[in-house]
Structures are given as C-alpha cells and as structure tokens.
Design an enzyme around this catalytic site. Structure first.
Site, PDB file in Angstrom:
ATOM      1  CG  ASP A  24      15.176 -48.856 -18.046  1.00 33.14           C
ATOM      2  OD1 ASP A  24      13.958 -48.710 -18.266  1.00 33.14           O
ATOM      3  OD2 ASP A  24      15.777 -48.244 -17.145  1.00 33.14           O
ATOM      4  CE1 TYR A  32      19.619 -42.262 -15.918  1.00 34.36           C
ATOM      5  CE2 TYR A  32      21.927 -42.674 -15.445  1.00 34.36           C
ATOM      6  CZ  TYR A  32      20.679 -43.139 -15.798  1.00 34.36           C
ATOM      7  OH  TYR A  32      20.488 -44.481 -16.004  1.00 34.36           O
ATOM      8  CE  LYS A 217      21.445 -54.068 -13.405  1.00 35.93           C
ATOM      9  NZ  LYS A 217      21.118 -53.516 -12.078  1.00 35.93           N
ATOM     10  CE  LYS A 219      19.169 -51.110 -16.876  1.00 38.38           C
ATOM     11  NZ  LYS A 219      18.521 -50.915 -15.561  1.00 38.38           N
ATOM     12  CG  ASP A 247      17.119 -53.897 -14.280  1.00 36.17           C
ATOM     13  OD1 ASP A 247      15.898 -53.935 -14.014  1.00 36.17           O
ATOM     14  OD2 ASP A 247      17.857 -52.944 -13.958  1.00 36.17           O
ATOM     15  CG  ASN A 249      14.702 -51.000 -15.617  1.00 28.75           C
ATOM     16  OD1 ASN A 249      15.507 -51.723 -16.190  1.00 28.75           O
ATOM     17  ND2 ASN A 249      15.071 -50.072 -14.747  1.00 28.75           N
ATOM     18  CD  GLU A 273      18.272 -54.584 -10.897  1.00 25.68           C
ATOM     19  OE1 GLU A 273      19.290 -55.279 -11.111  1.00 25.68           O
ATOM     20  OE2 GLU A 273      18.302 -53.351 -10.783  1.00 25.68           O
ATOM     21  CD  GLU A 300      16.293 -49.301 -10.239  1.00 24.77           C
ATOM     22  OE1 GLU A 300      17.011 -50.253 -10.551  1.00 24.77           O
ATOM     23  OE2 GLU A 300      16.169 -48.299 -10.955  1.00 24.77           O
ATOM     24  CG  ASP A 323      18.050 -45.478  -4.826  1.00 26.14           C
ATOM     25  OD1 ASP A 323      18.280 -45.740  -6.012  1.00 26.14           O
ATOM     26  OD2 ASP A 323      18.230 -44.342  -4.331  1.00 26.14           O
ATOM     27  CG  HIS A 350      19.670 -48.580  -7.913  1.00 21.74           C
ATOM     28  ND1 HIS A 350      19.269 -47.260  -7.866  1.00 21.74           N
ATOM     29  CD2 HIS A 350      19.802 -48.878  -9.213  1.00 21.74           C
ATOM     30  CE1 HIS A 350      19.162 -46.796  -9.102  1.00 21.74           C
ATOM     31  NE2 HIS A 350      19.472 -47.741  -9.937  1.00 21.74           N
ATOM     32  CB  ALA A 351      25.166 -47.734  -7.628  1.00 24.21           C
TER      33      ALA A 351
END
Lengths: 451, 451
Positions: A24, A32, A217, A219, A247, A249, A273, A300, A323, A350-351
């Site tokens: 993003d 992750y 959604k 980015k 979103d 970020n 977002e 989040e 979150d 948020h997930a």
C-alpha cells in the site's frame, strides 16, 4: 490442578514482500509476521496460543516483549487464570515499570495483545468452546468484569455497560442461529493491493464478484492519476451497486486528505480508510465533516481504548476498525465495542495480515450476538492469504465468515509452518540465507535509504 | 573523512527504588534506567552519546530496539550525517516495517529518541558547541528543514514555522547574554515524592526555599487525606507566594480528576499535572475547563507531535511538558515548540529521571533564545539526583540552570558509572545477585501480583 509451566515465543515471518501482497502507499514491502505465544501447561493436551501481527523487522523486539510480559503467568493455576480473566489482565497490566514504555501503546501493548490472546485462547479451550461462543454465554456482569473500563467513565460507566449488554440478552440464541445459517458478512481487500497491475486488479475484482462479495476495497494514496484509473477500472467491473472502499494507509496530512478524497468522490467510495495519522482524532473529525457523505474509517493502528473513546466523542468515525492484535485482547476490545454501541458507530474490524481473519471472526460474531444485535453497515475484512498455516483456519462462503466450531480463538499455527517460517532459523529463512535479505523489503533497505 | 563505525547500546539501571526517589501514585518503585547509545566513529576522540529514559523492567527491550534502529547509521560519513540532520532523521523514520510497531509511539519511538539524541550530540560535538548554541545559531530555514512537520500542516505550515522563527531573530544574542547572567529558571520535584515521610517533606521544602526555588512540586493521587495533609505542610513551609504544583501521574479517570483537584483547590496549586491518561486530549480539555484557574499540565508521556497538536487545538493545556527522551529528539521537539509558540502555550519540559535535566536545559535555553523569547510562565523541572554519573552534569544555582558550555548534548555518562550500573552484568548488579531482584521493585513483582 493444571499449571502454566512455561511460555514459548516464536518470531515467525512470511516472505510476503516477494509477491507484493499487502502493498500500500505507506507499507510497500511488508513481510507479514507474527510474534507467536504458546502458554504451555503440565497437561500435554492443553496449551494457549496467541499472537500479535507485525510486518517484518522489529518482530524480534516484539517477541522479546511478549516473553517478558508473559512471565508472571508461569506457575499459575489454569483454573485461577481462566476463572478470572479480568484479574489476570489487571495483574499483567499493573507492572508500572513496563507501563512506562507506553503506556498502553506500541511494542509493549502489542505484546500485551499477544499474551492475552493466548490466555483467552486457553480459556476457550478449557471451556471446550470457540471463543465467540464462550463470550456469548457470559452474563452482562461477567463481561463487565473482564472489560477494561479504566479512563472511560466519562463516557461509559460499569453500570451503563451492564445495561447495554442486558438489553441484548433476549435474542442471543436466535442471532446465533441466523449467523449459523448465513455466516457473518465480509469484504475483500485481496483485489486492491497497490503493487498489482491493472490487469490483475480487473481480474481480481471480477473474481471477488463471482465469489459473492458485495464490498471491495482498493488501496490509494501513492499517485492521484493512478488512483483515478484504478477506481475507474474497479467501478467498470463491479458496477454501480457494489460498495467500493478506499484505503490510504495514513499517507496524507489533513488538508491533503480532504483534497485527494474529494478528487475521488465521483467513484462514490463508501469510506476512506486511514486518511491520516491514526493518532489524529481531531484531524479525522475535520476530514469527516469535509468529505461527507463519504465515510471515514480508521482503527487498525488505533492504539488503545482511550483513542477510540475520543474518536467517538469527537464524531470522527463512521466505521470503527479495531484491531484484534493491537488492542489488548478481549479485555480492551470489549470496552471499545461497548463504547461503539453507545455512540452508534458500526465496528468493522481490521483483518488480513497473518491470522487476523482467524481472530476477528470471533469478535464480529460476538458483537452481533451480544452487543450490537445488528448487521447494518457491518462488514468484516477478509484477505485471502496465509490461512493455510492455521490449524483451524477461517472459512468464507459466499461473502460470509462461517462460524468456527473448534474450541479456542483459532490462533494455533501448524507445527510445520512454524518450523519453516520461524525467523531466522526456520527452513525457509535458512535456505534464503538466514535473513530477510532475500526479500524485496530488505534489499530496498540495505541501501540505507528507504522510501 | 570520518565514518560512523558502530553502535554500542547499554542497558543501564540505577537502584532508585531502594530510596523511594521517584515514587508517585502510579510508579511506586521505579529503578531509573537508560537505554544508552554510543555512536562510534573511526576518530577515537569523536563519538555521539544519547539515551532514552525508562524506569527499569523493559529497558532491555528498548535497548534492543535502539540497536536495530541505529544500524542504518553504520558506515555513513559523519559530515553527511551532521550536514543534513533532517535527512538522517527521515531515513531512520522511513522504515515502514519498524513504523508498524508504533507508529511513532512506545518502545520504537523511545528508541528513535535515544538514537537521534546521540546523532544531535555528535553534531554538536563536531560543531564544538553545546547543543543549545548550535541550535541558536541555525537560521529559520535550517530549523524548518530539520523539524518534523508531517501531519501538522492543518495547524502549522513550513512557511509559518519560518515566519515564527524569523520574528525572533532580533535579540537572540541579547537573550543569550541574559541567560548567561541569570540562568534558566527551574523548579524542584525533589521535595515531593510520595514515598517520603512528612518530616522529610517539611525539611526538603525548607531546603528548596533556602536554595532559591520559587516553585515546588508534590506528588498526589494515592489518598486524598494524605494529599490534604501534605499540601498543608508544604504551604506552611513555603508560604502563600511560592508556587505549588501537584502531579497525579495519570491515576484518575476524568470525573475523578475533577473531583479530587477541586478538593485540593484551597492550596491554590499552579497546575495539576497528568490528571488522567496522557492520551486523552478531550479529557484534559474537560478537566481544564472544570478546574480553572488551576492550570492543566501534561506531556512527559506525550507520545508524539500529533498528540501535542491536538492538545493545542483542543485548548487542553496550560503548560506543555514535552519529554526530551520520548519525543524523537530535536527534530520532533522543535515541531512541538513551534506549535506551542503559535498557540501561546508555555513549554516547561519534563525532567528528572536519569539525565533528563542534562538534556532539557538545552531545550529551554534554545526556546527562550530563538522561539518563545519569553520566560513568562516558564519554569523547567529539576530533580536533584543521579547527576554524578554524567561527564558534563547540569548545574543549578539559585533556582536556575547555568548555561552549559561543553560541546554536545550533555548526555555522556562516566565510564565508571556504566561499568557499575550496566544491567545485569555491571558491578552493582553482580554484587546484588545479577538482577533487579535486590530492589523493592522486583521483590514486589516476584509475588506475581503488583499494585
């Protein structure tokens, strides 16, 4: 009598930056990761599993903090711990030396989330229930006892909390039955990562439609012309009626957010977002007034319940995206759900990341059953990756989370996944040369300058 | 060409809980500690020293974060680093994986503070000037270049920042001369720790008066009757004209804060410090409206510039107590000073702990010389302990900080102090059995329950 005999904390990292999954405008190259906590007991069949989520570097720091944070649990009787989940939370939280490092934010709070997630997983396993069901069977008084209401009494007292929960006692069983039939509605971010090509975006939007999603959604925030082109493609594919969220970020200052979102208004996003700093309550309120009817969503990176309290007080949010691995587990999350109920703000957690979908399904189900009692304006994030590493992965059918049935908080990872992605000594990282240096994230970093 | 060749990070802890120095209603047993950073260069005569402050447990976590955060500096040319102190800050800050752990708060931000404090110390040493003088010789444009103005443009643009600084260019030299004559006014907290007896309180108040202080601060918030008795003693000793401040260290919810402070109003405190959660902008604004004319002060746990922005916007503060080791060094502190100037809020930095007095004197002097140009309502904290560990300790005479003259940020500790208090392998801790377990803090902890 069963005793907590020890704590294992594993630094687990997945090389997601290789595929640009998760890219993003702020986070271009995340790997992750999870700081993964196992509470061992002297019953070989019983342990508690929990984690917090990070995107790579620094996961070792969080893992160390988890280890330190969990130590007071060692030697405790499992029955005492799961018998008073408010007391164990308050005991961990009361370490004033650790508190200094936040308080209740950043690495220390992520660690608190991971450890208490493991405690709640343990409690649900002892009860032989999925966590959402354990929570849905607790009385209003029991829920108020575990909720962290410190610093909230100017907007929500314990009595008010109990009152809100009592109102929803009738119909709990019926709402469970409804969700067992329909699932809990979700939306997908899998289509819209910034690093994907236009062709991939078009294809993934179509696949999301075909899979039954009614919310998609994307980015935004790196380049306005790109955003306009990508949103146009998305609207072409999904048509006028499917909801489109965007979103950013956190990349914008407040005036820039207003300008940019206004320029995208023709695509009628349901929400923008994270338009700016997650700490900026008053900034979100200003943006919200300026871009209505486009909604404002954030959470989040919402650091704790005091931030959310103010978001509600300032009428800064249309959608609360708490979150599950940043707030201090159920104890703090419950307080946010109760405030959201009082202020009439829908919670859409948020997930994504790794394992967050596994956790938040429990939260959303519990919210519908026992707190909000409505699905209006509720839709929970779903991202289609890394679920294969979980023993009890979430299942999504026709755009809805299927209710989990296995005991626990769905947080346990497969032993093989841990052995492969444990950092830096797991099989994957050993093959890769023992460090994140094999991923784009670290190659970008090694030049000293990052963007 | 001089190169940064390496980074040493030391976990240094002082057993202050033995004497109850630093005890308050939230933090009963701190062992004052520093995550201490040394930037080594290939010039054996040149290094940069910086630290952040913690109160014991968890200092190892912060130290690890400092080490990780500083690594991109290794190999850089010192001339490049000190030649563009905005660029080096942005480089460190731009690591999006590390950013996830905050963003800009908690352990990661403490580490950023420690590392950038060392960078600024290095820059001042290279310049051969105490840091306050290096800053006081920078042009408005240079200062705007190093200030972190991200997320602030809704209240302060770069042009406004330059304008504010230009206004104060005339008179810089004269204000330096004034402070060289008078020192920068300070107040003492040494009298008022909660763990001290009434007799010790009485004696220390008298000693503070005798030493020339016109402001004295007491800790409150554990027990209202005790607070009333202790404030009465203090007023008896200091009389009606010396300013008395009170500090609750975040123990109250908003309604409780209003009630408690109102009950202490008869002692006419100048300010109530940290009445509630440091994150609660709107809560502080509510308290401020309710307890006026008693002022509201907070900031030692103010996590970042975005929080302070909102404190100013919401008119939540009468006194801004920014912390030199929690904000990300001069780059972020400068942004807060500039906003405070615009909103007309006096900055009275938090100090005490270990080494904070050494740092904040530079900030206060610079503020008077180049930003605020006034001493009205300004008074900087001073606590009389642990200065003996510093190579260039602060000096206070007749209630005022004497202007430092040695090059740097006064952050360097004596080698002998490091050897003795390094944790857990320094001489003191080895003799004490190799852990904090010899201090009251850890004995209280070892039972599992802490207060």
């Amino acid at each position: 009598m069963t005793i907590i005999t020890g704590v294992d904390v594993l630094d687990v990292r997945f090389p997601t930056s290789l595929s640009m999954d998760g890219s993003d405008a702020m986070n271009k190259d995340g790997d992750y990761s999870a700081a993964y906590v196992i509470l061992r007991t002297d019953d070989p069949e019983l342990a508690g599993y929990g984690f917090t989520f990070t995107i790579g570097r620094g996961n070792d720091i969080v893992s160390l903090a988890c280890d330190r944070r969990a130590q007071p649990l060692v030697g405790l009787d499992v029955a005492d711990v799961v018998g008073d989940l408010g007391a164990v939370y308050r005991t961990l939280k009361s370490d004033s030396q650790m508190r200094w490092l936040g308080p209740e934010k950043g690495v220390e709070h992520l660690a608190m989330a991971a450890v208490m997630n493991a405690v709640w997983d343990l409690a649900a396993r002892v009860a032989g229930r999925p966590l959402w069901r354990l929570l849905s069977e607790m009385s209003p008084e029991q829920l108020a006892d575990v909720a962290d209401l410190q610093y909230l009494s100017d907007v929500l007292t314990r009595d008010e909390a109990i009152g809100l929960l009592r109102e929803m006692m009738p119909g709990r069983a019926q709402r469970i039955a409804e969700l067992e039939s329909s699932g809990y509605p979700c939306y997908t971010t899998s289509a819209g990562w910034l690093g994907y090509s236009d062709e991939k975006l078009r294809r993934l939007c179509q696949e999301a439609l075909d899979a039954g999603y009614r919310h998609i959604k994307l980015k935004v925030g790196a380049n306005l012309d790109d955003d306009i082109r990508r949103l146009r493609i998305a609207r072409e594919v999904i048509g006028p009626d499917v909801a489109l969220m965007i979103d950013a970020n956190q990349v914008w200052d407040v005036p820039e957010a207003i300008e940019w979102v206004t320029a995208l208004a023709e695509f009628r996003p349901l929400w923008i977002e994270e338009p700016t700093s997650p700490d900026d309550v008053l900034g979100h309120a200003t943006i919200r007034r300026a871009v209505a009817p486009i909604g404002v969503a954030t959470g989040e990176h919402g650091m704790n319940r005091v931030l959310f309290k103010q978001m509600f007080q300032a009428e800064a949010l249309d959608f609360c995206q708490l979150d599950s691995a940043r707030l201090a587990s159920i104890n703090e999350i419950l307080a946010v759900y109760l405030m959201a109920k009082k202020f009439g703000v829908p919670v859409c957690p948020h997930a994504g990341g790794v394992g967050l979908c596994e956790l938040v399904q429990h939260l959303s189900i519990f919210d519908y059953v026992a707190v909000s009692g409505t699905l209006e304006n509720r839709v929970t994030e779903y991202v289609d990756h890394l679920h294969e590493h979980f023993v009890d992965p979430c299942i999504v059918r026709r755009g809805g989370y299927v209710l989990p049935t296995a005991p626990g908080y769905s947080a346990q990872m497969h032993e093989e996944s841990l052995a492969r992605y444990r950092y830096p000594d797991g099989g994957y990282w050993r093959d890769a040369g023992g460090s994140q240096a094999s991923t784009p994230s670290e190659r970008a970093c090694s030049g000293g300058e990052k963007d």
